[in-house]
Write a protein that holds these residues in place. Structure first.
Motif, PDB file in Angstrom:
ATOM      1  N   SER A 790      16.601-115.787-109.444  1.00 38.96           N
ATOM      2  CA  SER A 790      17.599-114.904-110.059  1.00 38.96           C
ATOM      3  C   SER A 790      18.952-115.078-109.368  1.00 38.96           C
ATOM      4  CB  SER A 790      17.155-113.446-109.974  1.00 38.96           C
ATOM      5  OG  SER A 790      15.978-113.235-110.720  1.00 38.96           O
ATOM      6  N   LEU A 791      18.913-115.177-108.025  1.00 34.01           N
ATOM      7  CA  LEU A 791      20.161-115.353-107.282  1.00 34.01           C
ATOM      8  C   LEU A 791      20.802-116.692-107.612  1.00 34.01           C
ATOM      9  CD1 LEU A 791      22.199-114.493-105.128  1.00 34.01           C
ATOM     10  CD2 LEU A 791      20.649-115.416-103.376  1.00 34.01           C
ATOM     11  N   MET A 792      19.996-117.753-107.676  1.00 31.98           N
ATOM     12  CA  MET A 792      20.536-119.081-107.982  1.00 31.98           C
ATOM     13  C   MET A 792      21.094-119.136-109.396  1.00 31.98           C
ATOM     14  SD  MET A 792      17.766-121.601-106.078  1.00 31.98           S
ATOM     15  CE  MET A 792      18.635-123.070-106.603  1.00 31.98           C
ATOM     16  N   GLU A 793      20.413-118.475-110.331  1.00 26.17           N
ATOM     17  CA  GLU A 793      20.905-118.432-111.703  1.00 26.17           C
ATOM     18  C   GLU A 793      22.253-117.706-111.782  1.00 26.17           C
ATOM     19  OE1 GLU A 793      19.566-116.709-116.086  1.00 26.17           O
ATOM     20  OE2 GLU A 793      18.126-116.780-114.446  1.00 26.17           O
ATOM     21  N   LEU A 794      22.346-116.631-111.027  1.00 27.86           N
ATOM     22  CA  LEU A 794      23.600-115.863-110.997  1.00 27.86           C
ATOM     23  C   LEU A 794      24.708-116.679-110.333  1.00 27.86           C
ATOM     24  CD1 LEU A 794      24.866-113.147-111.716  1.00 27.86           C
ATOM     25  CD2 LEU A 794      24.146-112.282-109.487  1.00 27.86           C
ATOM     26  N   LEU A 795      24.360-117.386-109.261  1.00 24.10           N
ATOM     27  CA  LEU A 795      25.342-118.234-108.586  1.00 24.10           C
ATOM     28  C   LEU A 795      25.831-119.352-109.510  1.00 24.10           C
ATOM     29  CD1 LEU A 795      23.743-118.509-105.025  1.00 24.10           C
ATOM     30  CD2 LEU A 795      25.948-117.450-105.580  1.00 24.10           C
ATOM     31  N   GLU A 796      24.956-119.910-110.299  1.00 22.20           N
ATOM     32  CA  GLU A 796      25.342-120.958-111.249  1.00 22.20           C
ATOM     33  C   GLU A 796      26.358-120.424-112.265  1.00 22.20           C
ATOM     34  OE1 GLU A 796      21.812-122.480-113.006  1.00 22.20           O
ATOM     35  OE2 GLU A 796      21.213-123.661-111.250  1.00 22.20           O
ATOM     36  N   ARG A 797      26.106-119.211-112.753  1.00 23.72           N
ATOM     37  CA  ARG A 797      27.045-118.612-113.705  1.00 23.72           C
ATOM     38  C   ARG A 797      28.386-118.324-113.021  1.00 23.72           C
ATOM     39  NH1 ARG A 797      22.541-115.430-115.538  1.00 23.72           N
ATOM     40  NH2 ARG A 797      23.401-113.579-114.499  1.00 23.72           N
ATOM     41  N   ARG A 798      28.306-117.893-111.768  1.00 23.91           N
ATOM     42  CA  ARG A 798      29.546-117.616-111.038  1.00 23.91           C
ATOM     43  C   ARG A 798      30.347-118.901-110.800  1.00 23.91           C
ATOM     44  NH1 ARG A 798      28.859-113.286-112.646  1.00 23.91           N
ATOM     45  NH2 ARG A 798      28.677-111.336-111.472  1.00 23.91           N
ATOM     46  N   LEU A 799      29.634-119.992-110.539  1.00 23.48           N
ATOM     47  CA  LEU A 799      30.328-121.271-110.361  1.00 23.48           C
ATOM     48  C   LEU A 799      31.029-121.701-111.655  1.00 23.48           C
ATOM     49  CD1 LEU A 799      27.752-123.298-108.225  1.00 23.48           C
ATOM     50  CD2 LEU A 799      29.965-122.404-107.483  1.00 23.48           C
ATOM     51  N   GLU A 800      30.316-121.535-112.753  1.00 21.01           N
ATOM     52  CA  GLU A 800      30.897-121.898-114.043  1.00 21.01           C
ATOM     53  C   GLU A 800      32.132-121.059-114.341  1.00 21.01           C
ATOM     54  OE1 GLU A 800      29.669-121.953-118.781  1.00 21.01           O
ATOM     55  OE2 GLU A 800      28.124-121.762-117.243  1.00 21.01           O
ATOM     56  N   ASN A 801      32.001-119.745-114.159  1.00 20.31           N
ATOM     57  CA  ASN A 801      33.134-118.850-114.395  1.00 20.31           C
ATOM     58  C   ASN A 801      34.254-119.076-113.389  1.00 20.31           C
ATOM     59  OD1 ASN A 801      31.870-117.659-116.583  1.00 20.31           O
ATOM     60  ND2 ASN A 801      30.978-116.000-115.370  1.00 20.31           N
ATOM     61  N   GLY A 802      33.875-119.372-112.130  1.00 19.28           N
ATOM     62  CA  GLY A 802      34.885-119.621-111.107  1.00 19.28           C
ATOM     63  C   GLY A 802      35.715-120.838-111.416  1.00 19.28           C
ATOM     64  N   LEU A 803      35.079-121.903-111.874  1.00 14.45           N
ATOM     65  CA  LEU A 803      35.813-123.107-112.245  1.00 14.45           C
ATOM     66  C   LEU A 803      36.709-122.834-113.449  1.00 14.45           C
ATOM     67  CD1 LEU A 803      35.932-126.029-111.211  1.00 14.45           C
ATOM     68  CD2 LEU A 803      34.366-126.655-113.048  1.00 14.45           C
ATOM     69  N   ASN A 804      36.200-122.034-114.350  1.00 16.22           N
ATOM     70  CA  ASN A 804      36.988-121.660-115.519  1.00 16.22           C
ATOM     71  C   ASN A 804      38.238-120.885-115.094  1.00 16.22           C
ATOM     72  OD1 ASN A 804      37.843-121.161-118.110  1.00 16.22           O
ATOM     73  ND2 ASN A 804      36.066-119.980-118.716  1.00 16.22           N
ATOM     74  N   ARG A 805      38.074-119.940-114.149  1.00 19.73           N
ATOM     75  CA  ARG A 805      39.220-119.168-113.672  1.00 19.73           C
ATOM     76  C   ARG A 805      40.247-120.065-113.001  1.00 19.73           C
ATOM     77  NH1 ARG A 805      35.212-115.811-111.700  1.00 19.73           N
ATOM     78  NH2 ARG A 805      35.664-116.412-109.574  1.00 19.73           N
ATOM     79  N   ILE A 806      39.774-121.015-112.207  1.00 21.54           N
ATOM     80  CA  ILE A 806      40.696-121.916-111.520  1.00 21.54           C
ATOM     81  C   ILE A 806      41.533-122.709-112.519  1.00 21.54           C
ATOM     82  CG2 ILE A 806      40.819-123.984-110.068  1.00 21.54           C
ATOM     83  CD1 ILE A 806      38.379-122.896-108.562  1.00 21.54           C
ATOM     84  N   PHE A 807      40.886-123.252-113.524  1.00 17.94           N
ATOM     85  CA  PHE A 807      41.627-124.070-114.497  1.00 17.94           C
ATOM     86  C   PHE A 807      42.499-123.219-115.419  1.00 17.94           C
ATOM     87  CE2 PHE A 807      38.979-127.409-112.953  1.00 17.94           C
ATOM     88  CZ  PHE A 807      39.698-128.574-113.195  1.00 17.94           C
ATOM     89  N   LYS A 808      42.105-121.978-115.670  1.00 17.34           N
ATOM     90  CA  LYS A 808      42.988-121.081-116.414  1.00 17.34           C
ATOM     91  C   LYS A 808      44.254-120.784-115.593  1.00 17.34           C
ATOM     92  CE  LYS A 808      40.836-120.283-120.291  1.00 17.34           C
ATOM     93  NZ  LYS A 808      41.433-120.668-121.597  1.00 17.34           N
ATOM     94  N   LEU A 809      44.080-120.595-114.296  1.00 16.82           N
ATOM     95  CA  LEU A 809      45.238-120.401-113.421  1.00 16.82           C
ATOM     96  C   LEU A 809      46.112-121.651-113.381  1.00 16.82           C
ATOM     97  CD1 LEU A 809      43.597-118.485-110.437  1.00 16.82           C
ATOM     98  CD2 LEU A 809      45.390-117.593-111.947  1.00 16.82           C
ATOM     99  N   LEU A 810      45.473-122.817-113.391  1.00 22.45           N
ATOM    100  CA  LEU A 810      46.251-124.063-113.417  1.00 22.45           C
ATOM    101  C   LEU A 810      47.081-124.177-114.689  1.00 22.45           C
ATOM    102  CD1 LEU A 810      43.643-126.609-111.990  1.00 22.45           C
ATOM    103  CD2 LEU A 810      45.803-125.933-110.920  1.00 22.45           C
ATOM    104  N   GLU A 811      46.584-123.621-115.791  1.00 19.56           N
ATOM    105  CA  GLU A 811      47.355-123.633-117.033  1.00 19.56           C
ATOM    106  C   GLU A 811      48.649-122.840-116.898  1.00 19.56           C
ATOM    107  OE1 GLU A 811      45.378-122.817-120.745  1.00 19.56           O
ATOM    108  OE2 GLU A 811      43.458-123.549-119.969  1.00 19.56           O
ATOM    109  N   LEU A 812      48.643-121.845-115.987  1.00 19.15           N
ATOM    110  CA  LEU A 812      49.865-121.071-115.751  1.00 19.15           C
ATOM    111  C   LEU A 812      50.863-121.850-114.909  1.00 19.15           C
ATOM    112  CD1 LEU A 812      48.253-117.612-114.863  1.00 19.15           C
ATOM    113  CD2 LEU A 812      48.835-118.521-117.117  1.00 19.15           C
ATOM    114  N   ARG A 813      50.386-122.850-114.208  1.00 13.73           N
ATOM    115  CA  ARG A 813      51.234-123.634-113.290  1.00 13.73           C
ATOM    116  C   ARG A 813      51.690-124.949-113.896  1.00 13.73           C
ATOM    117  NH1 ARG A 813      53.760-126.152-109.946  1.00 13.73           N
ATOM    118  NH2 ARG A 813      53.668-125.999-107.673  1.00 13.73           N
ATOM    119  N   TYR A 814      50.842-125.527-114.757  1.00 15.53           N
ATOM    120  CA  TYR A 814      51.146-126.820-115.359  1.00 15.53           C
ATOM    121  C   TYR A 814      51.031-126.726-116.885  1.00 15.53           C
ATOM    122  CZ  TYR A 814      50.410-128.442-110.555  1.00 15.53           C
ATOM    123  OH  TYR A 814      50.481-128.617-109.200  1.00 15.53           O
ATOM    124  N   ALA A 815      51.243-127.853-117.540  1.00 15.60           N
ATOM    125  CA  ALA A 815      51.143-127.876-118.997  1.00 15.60           C
ATOM    126  C   ALA A 815      49.703-127.591-119.419  1.00 15.60           C
ATOM    127  CB  ALA A 815      51.592-129.237-119.545  1.00 15.60           C
TER     128      ALA A 815
END
Length: 942
Positions: A790-815
């Motif tokens: 359960s913890l690993m499954e939750l961590l996997e989802r957090r990694l996916e969402n975390g990467l998504n957040r990072i690239f959404k933030l990059l959209e605010l900085r770049y094209a």
């Protein structure tokens, strides 16, 4: 009799004349004072210091204006508008008293003259700017459309009266006494201001005040540079100011040579400044609409530089004072009439938010900088080269060519902006692009109105609402016969502000429409254009046998009397609401629901406080249609009591758009409350996840700033994802919004650290799982196995969402397109695409972001099932104890609970120190899970 005539001519309604006259009187005294002190100080400056030193005055004005604008902006953040205006008036009166005293004692000379010359220039900008901010606070948009023309006449009248008064009094009483007269006019502003504030502003709640005063904290400099349209517009205004200052200097210099007496020079300046205002008024009344309307904005913008060019050439033939007077008259009169209207129209295709944020910057800062440039030019020519006025006139002639060049460039940008807007709405972009780029503005409008789809027509009608241009009158009138009721309604809303009585009969026929919105819009139009007063419409339709008409009339009454108590009492609005409420009790079924919805609308528009309970009950109704009407009505009240009940309806998917529309009525004063809801512990996570969408709907810089702060403060990572997703959407849809690159970079680095700790935790769990099962041959209990999975499954989802957040933030900085392409490549199943994506990021990112992000991306695409990879990461990753401590010290609630549950299943005593820090947690779930884990461990110990 006179009152009725004024109300009829200027379309002033009951309860509005008094406040309109107060505002008109206020600006009259402000401008009268200006037209007294300006020629007085100018004549003193020229007589004592010399016209050759005017350039230094221009330069000092520019420097002072730019510096003072910074401190003034700080002051507006700390003090109320009333306090700032009072301070400005008091300081101005004190300065005038000091100036008059110094003149009386014959002590005014040298640097003191520079100080008062600068003070007059700052007063001219500041006092008028404060007045229009006050006017936006006093009047809502409906009132402003009708009354600003009448109130603005006070400014023109003040200019005419003040100038001619100076002409008459200066030779009779002298400059020193004239200054005291000017101070008396400013003293009269205090009682007017107090009465205005007490009568209108104090009746508004904080939300209404914030809604009527648009505030923006970001610097618009980048917005102007980022738009060719705005850049060329700023260039035209800047060159126009430089030319005007050169003309002003020549006018003052030659006048000072011809007129040596200071009092006579003051009289001369006062007379001609007033005369220029008279010419400007005549041009505005009789020529502006025809010239701009028939010949278009491009030609209209060329008129002023062409006339200045011709006036400059005339000076070379007749180097006399009358030619310079004519040149100054051309510049002053045409700039305030035809050129001003053309400038306002040329900004039409720009987004409203962009115009709102850059207008004051262009009008004040660009003007001040251009004034300073003019001063530097004159200092170089006069002090450095010692040239005669004819060389300055020659420079003016040359500047008109540069002026005309930017006019042509702006005209091109104008068409490109319209083409971009139409491409967004059109089904066939290429066809639309050709059409807009080649046809004139009016022909382009006619093409859309005649052949466009419903969405295109509605878009263009929305744009035309931003101006009051009667050229569009006949085009929009024809849309009343359009088959779409939405188009008819939008057309009526446009015609509402065009003040045309020729289509009275056509609009009256629409009262028989079966569409409630059309009937309401038609009645509002008839109400505006009633021959004498609104009494005719209300008397005729409030008790009309046609229920649809009677209800529309009642809604109109609710809207019109919202801030007009006399109108409410006259037509017994509250009594009518109560009677309607009693009637509803006798109805049943769909008919009752329809009446209830109508009643809720009326309560909302009129802000009938005795009906608040009815609104609250309807918001909780099971009937979605009734609930929707109640939500919208509650938003129209703009009362804080409804915010939480409305916000809770965001959970219902069918009501989300309605909730957003209702909360938008509170304007940007709503944003701090939404931010507080994101951090409030009593608000459910389900509601918090939708709040960023509400914030983004405000589509403003304040919304961006609030979303960024909410992103930082949000405890739940899913809410943070919603915040950054909303920010990315805002950046894509509104290019005028500003995102602080340094702040965004900082957020990206923080997200990278969080992602890195999450991936470390993931790797730790992989290692523990691998070592125990593969190498140590230890069997895990079923409960512990499930907890780890359960913890690993939750961590996997957090990694996916975390990467998504990072690239959404990059959209605010770049094209945005570049970042999305890289993100898709990283998530691709193809190794080559992933490699290319990493290489692309390596070239795109700054060194600091590259150093933080590239290792994360590379770790993301690793095959974690490989024994080689596990052996590699096990040498550098943290222990399980440190992993658990990092998660428990973090902000992710679900991860905390998962770790606490796993610790409970492991039941190892070494984790007791981690649990002891959480048994008194503010979060009940964390507290409960921690205590359960501790109890299990203690049981195992014993």
């Amino acid at each position: 009799m006179i009152t009725k005539a004024i109300k009829k001519i200027f379309n002033i309604r009951d309860g509005e004349l008094k406040i309109a006259l107060l505002m008109q009187g206020y600006i009259f005294f402000i401008i009268t004072t200006l037209l007294i002190i300006k020629p007085t100080v100018n004549s003193l400056f020229i007589s004592e210091v010399g016209a050759e030193n005017l350039p230094f005055g221009y330069l000092l004005v520019a420097i002072t204006a730019v510096i003072s604008s910074f401190f003034y902006a700080r002051a507006t953040e700390r003090f109320s508008l009333l306090r700032i205006i009072r301070f400005t008036l008091a300081l101005s009166i004190l300065s005038l008293f000091i100036l008059g005293t110094l003149l009386y004692l014959n002590l005014i000379k040298g640097w003191l003259l520079y100080g008062f010359y600068i003070g007059v220039a700052i007063y001219a900008v500041l006092a008028t700017s404060q007045f229009w901010v006050l006017a936006n606070l006093v009047f809502n948009i409906r009132e402003a459309k009708r009354l600003f023309g009448f109130i603005g006449a006070g400014a023109i009248a003040g200019g005419i009266f003040g100038g001619y008064l100076t002409t008459v009094l200066a030779p009779l009483i002298g400059n020193e006494n004239l200054i005291f007269v000017a101070s008396l006019f400013l003293v009269l502003c205090f009682p007017l201001l107090a009465h205005i504030w007490k009568t209108k502003v104090l009746l508004l709640n904080s939300f209404k005040q914030k809604k009527r005063i648009a505030s923006s904290k970001e610097s618009p400099f980048k917005l102007v540079l980022g738009s060719k349209h705005l850049t060329y517009l700023a260039a035209i205004i800047g060159i126009g100011v430089i030319t005007a200052k050169l003309v002003d200097y020549t006018f003052s210099y030659i006048a000072a040579e011809r007129i040596t007496d200071s009092d006579e020079l003051t009289s001369f300046f006062g007379f001609w400044l007033s005369s220029f205002n008279v010419v400007s008024l005549l041009l505005q009344l009789f020529l502006t609409r025809r010239i701009v309307g028939v010949w278009g904005v491009g030609f209209s913008l060329l008129i002023l530089p062409v006339l200045v060019f011709m006036g400059g050439l005339l000076f070379f033939v007749f180097p006399e004072l009358w030619v310079v007077i004519l040149l100054r008259a051309i510049d002053t009169s045409f700039k305030q009439s035809i050129n001003r209207s053309a400038v306002e129209l040329i900004a039409l295709p720009l987004p409203f938010q962009l115009k709102r944020k850059t207008k004051s910057f262009i009008d004040v800062v660009v003007d001040s900088i251009a004034t300073g440039v003019a001063g530097c030019i004159l200092i170089f020519l006069i002090k450095g080269l010692d040239v005669s006025p004819k060389y300055i006139i020659m420079l003016i002639v040359l500047l008109t060519f540069v002026w005309a060049y930017f006019v042509f460039k702006l005209r091109t940008a104008y068409f490109l902006s319209f083409r971009k807007n139409l491409n967004t709405m059109a089904s066939h972009p290429k066809k639309r692009e050709t059409m807009v780029s080649k046809e004139s503005f009016i022909k382009g409008m006619r093409h859309v109105f005649q052949q466009g789809e419903e969405r295109e027509i509605l878009y263009m009608l929305g744009k035309t609402l931003e101006i009051n241009d009667r050229r569009l009158e006949s085009l929009i009138s024809k849309l009343l016969y359009h088959p779409s009721n939405k188009v008819k309604t939008a057309a009526l809303q446009n015609l509402f502000f065009l003040n045309n009585r020729t289509i009275y009969l056509e609009v009256q026929q629409l009262l028989h429409s079966e569409d409630d919105e059309v009937v309401l819009a038609a009645l509002e139009y008839l109400l505006l254009h009633a021959d004498t007063s609104e009494d005719i419409v209300f008397d005729k339709y409030l008790n009309h046998p046609n229920e649809r008409l009677a209800n529309a009339a009642l809604i109109c009454l609710a809207k019109e009397s919202r801030d007009n108590q006399s109108l409410k009492k006259k037509y017994h609005l509250y009594k009518r609401i109560q009677e309607k409420a009693f009637q509803i009790e006798e109805l049943e079924g769909a008919f009752k629901t329809k009446f209830q919805i109508e009643l809720l609308e009326i309560i909302g528009f009129s802000d009938y406080k005795d009906g608040y309970m009815m609104l609250l009950e309807a918001i909780e109704s099971d009937d979605l249609q009734l609930q929707k009407a109640a939500i919208l009505a509650a938003g129209n009240t703009m009362n804080q009591v409804f915010i939480q009940p409305i916000l809770e309806k965001m959970i219902n998917k069918e009501q989300r758009e309605t909730v957003i529309k209702a909360l938008l009525q509170f304007d940007e004063g709503m944003l701090p409350i939404l931010r507080n809801n994101i951090t409030a512990t009593e608000v459910t996570l389900q509601i918090k996840q939708f709040i960023p969408k509400v914030m983004a709907a405000f589509n403003s810089q304040s919304a961006v700033n609030t979303l960024i702060v909410s992103f930082k403060e949000a405890q739940d990572l899913s809410v943070r994802l919603e915040c950054v997703t909303a920010l990315a959407k805002l950046k894509e849809e509104n290019i005028s919004l500003h995102f602080n690159e340094r702040e965004i970079a900082k957020l990206i680095l923080e997200e990278c650290k969080l992602y890195d700790s999450t991936i470390s935790a993931m790797h730790t769990q992989i290692i523990v799982h691998y070592l125990r099962r593969k190498k140590l041959k230890q069997l895990l209990s079923e409960n512990e196995m499930q907890a780890r999975e359960s913890l690993m499954e939750l961590l996997e989802r957090r990694l996916e969402n975390g990467l998504n957040r990072i690239f959404k933030l990059l959209e605010l900085r770049y094209a945005s397109q570049d970042i999305r392409m890289a993100y898709e490549g990283i998530l691709s199943e193809e190794h080559e695409k992933r490699t290319n994506a990493i290489e692309f990021l390596d070239m795109l990112l700054t060194p600091s972001l590259k150093g933080a992000l590239i290792p994360i991306v590379e770790a993301t695409i690793l095959d974690t099932s490989s024994e080689e990879v596990i052996e590699m990461i096990s040498k550098s990753k943290i222990t399980e104890f440190d992993c658990f401590r990092s998660i428990l010290e973090g902000r992710d609630l679900k991860l905390k609970l998962a770790v606490l549950y796993l610790i409970q299943q492991m039941a190892h005593v070494k984790y007791l120190p981690l649990l002891e820090t959480l048994v008194d947690s503010y979060d009940d779930k964390v507290k409960s899970f921690a205590r359960n884990a501790m109890n299990t461990i203690h049981v195992n110990i014993h």
